[in-house]
Scaffold this motif. Structure first.
Motif, short mmCIF file in Angstrom:
data_model
loop_
_atom_site.label_atom_id
_atom_site.label_comp_id
_atom_site.label_asym_id
_atom_site.label_seq_id
_atom_site.Cartn_x
_atom_site.Cartn_y
_atom_site.Cartn_z
N ARG A 81 0.81 -1.05 -0.13
CA ARG A 81 0.11 0.02 0.00
C ARG A 81 1.02 1.07 0.00
O ARG A 81 0.53 2.20 -0.54
CB ARG A 81 -0.88 -0.03 1.29
CG ARG A 81 -1.97 -0.97 1.17
CD ARG A 81 -2.86 -1.09 2.45
NE ARG A 81 -3.86 -2.13 2.48
CZ ARG A 81 -3.47 -3.07 3.59
NH1 ARG A 81 -2.71 -2.93 4.24
NH2 ARG A 81 -4.41 -3.95 3.51
N ARG A 82 1.90 1.23 0.71
CA ARG A 82 2.89 2.51 0.64
C ARG A 82 3.56 2.40 -0.66
O ARG A 82 3.47 3.86 -1.07
CB ARG A 82 3.97 2.03 1.77
CG ARG A 82 3.47 2.34 3.21
CD ARG A 82 4.65 1.95 4.23
NE ARG A 82 5.67 2.75 4.09
CZ ARG A 82 6.93 2.25 4.57
NH1 ARG A 82 6.91 1.10 4.99
NH2 ARG A 82 7.98 3.20 4.58
N THR A 142 -5.24 -3.46 -2.34
CA THR A 142 -4.94 -1.98 -2.60
C THR A 142 -6.15 -1.04 -2.81
O THR A 142 -5.99 0.09 -2.82
CB THR A 142 -4.09 -1.94 -3.76
OG1 THR A 142 -4.86 -2.57 -5.05
CG2 THR A 142 -2.52 -2.66 -3.56
N ALA A 148 0.99 4.26 -2.64
CA ALA A 148 0.83 5.58 -2.22
C ALA A 148 1.83 6.47 -2.87
O ALA A 148 1.62 7.83 -2.90
CB ALA A 148 0.81 5.75 -0.63
N HIS A 149 3.04 6.18 -3.08
CA HIS A 149 4.07 6.57 -3.74
C HIS A 149 4.16 6.83 -4.95
O HIS A 149 4.96 7.22 -5.67
CB HIS A 149 5.41 6.00 -3.23
CG HIS A 149 6.04 6.41 -1.80
ND1 HIS A 149 6.49 7.52 -1.46
CD2 HIS A 149 6.09 5.43 -0.87
CE1 HIS A 149 7.00 7.42 -0.41
NE2 HIS A 149 6.67 6.37 0.33
#
Length: 268
Positions: A140-141, A182, A144-145
């Motif tokens: 998920r990170r 996601t 997000a990037h």
């Protein structure tokens, strides 16, 4: 007048993208970004080498993007100057080392992950050191990037040797799992070990993927078997230039029609 506009559009210090590869974008294949000293498979690049390789792209007037962005640009006839960046297996070091460098050079990438091995390691590599994989939060990170999350199968098995049930779980099951994880549509697939055959391609098509990446798929080449260029620790500037011009020893530049014939344009 056109040449003047092109010169103004290039990053400072950049040289023109080579004519030999200007008509068809190429796709780079990475794996782990860490210390490459103990890697018999030669799939690890150091952060310093990745930094130098991304800087080389910039000097050449090229920019690395995710596969979704590359394919969408190709369909609109605007892929010149773009390079597809892909990272197989979903190693945790992608977040630690690759993402900051990608941001530095204003690049995005596609990371092919394994929802059946969240937070696990590369147990399929018998000779190499154990490398931790991204867990659910890490995936998920990465999303997000601004990175594209795509499937590398469920657990990293040879799909050409899988029975029908296992093949469905690895292909369709992994897509469903990543969509749940996601909250985003999963558009891309990557064949473990780069191995595919017509039966496996049919399963990928039936699962609803818009594209799939291989290594050197030969006569299977097309939107569901895109060839890629292996990039490793030994790839300095002159080797990158040679690979870009010739297609390199493992993979080649896909034909333009292999990109533009893929179904349904995407924008994310």
């Amino acid at each position: 007048m056109t040449d003047d506009r092109n010169r103004r559009a290039r990053p400072a210090g950049a040289t023109p993208a080579p004519r030999t590869a200007g008509t068809a974008p190429w796709i780079a294949m990475y794996h782990s970004v860490a210390d490459p000293a103990d890697d018999p498979y030669r799939i690890t690049v150091s952060p310093q080498r990745l930094d130098a390789q991304l800087a080389w792209l910039r000097r050449r007037g090229l920019r690395g993007v995710s596969m979704r962005r590359l394919l969408d640009a190709a369909r609109r006839g605007r892929a010149r100057g773009l390079v597809g960046l892909t990272f197989d297996d979903g190693y945790r070091d992608f977040l630690d080392h690759a993402v900051p460098l990608l941001h530095r050079y204003h690049c995005t990438a596609t990371v092919f992950v394994l929802p059946g091995r969240l937070g696990g390691d590369n147990a399929w590599d018998p000779l190499g050191p154990r490398k931790p994989l991204l867990d659910a939060d890490g995936i998920r990170r990465a999303a997000a990037h601004g990175m594209e999350i795509a499937s590398h199968g469920h657990t990293h098995i040879d799909l050409t040797a899988a029975d029908d049930h296992a093949l469905h779980q690895e292909v369709a099951g992994s897509r469903a799992a990543l969509t749940d994880l996601t909250g985003q549509d999963v558009h891309g697939f990557c064949y473990p070990y780069g191995k595919a055959d017509p039966r496996v391609l049919a399963a990928v098509r039936a699962a609803g993927y818009g594209y799939a990446c291989a290594i050197a798929p030969g006569e299977l080449t097309g939107p569901l078997a895109l060839p890629r260029m292996h990039i490793g620790q030994r790839d300095t500037a002159w080797r990158l230039r040679l690979k870009q011009a010739t297609g390199g020893p493992r993979g080649r530049t896909p034909r333009p029609e292999a990109l533009t014939s893929a179904p349904a344009a995407v924008t994310a």
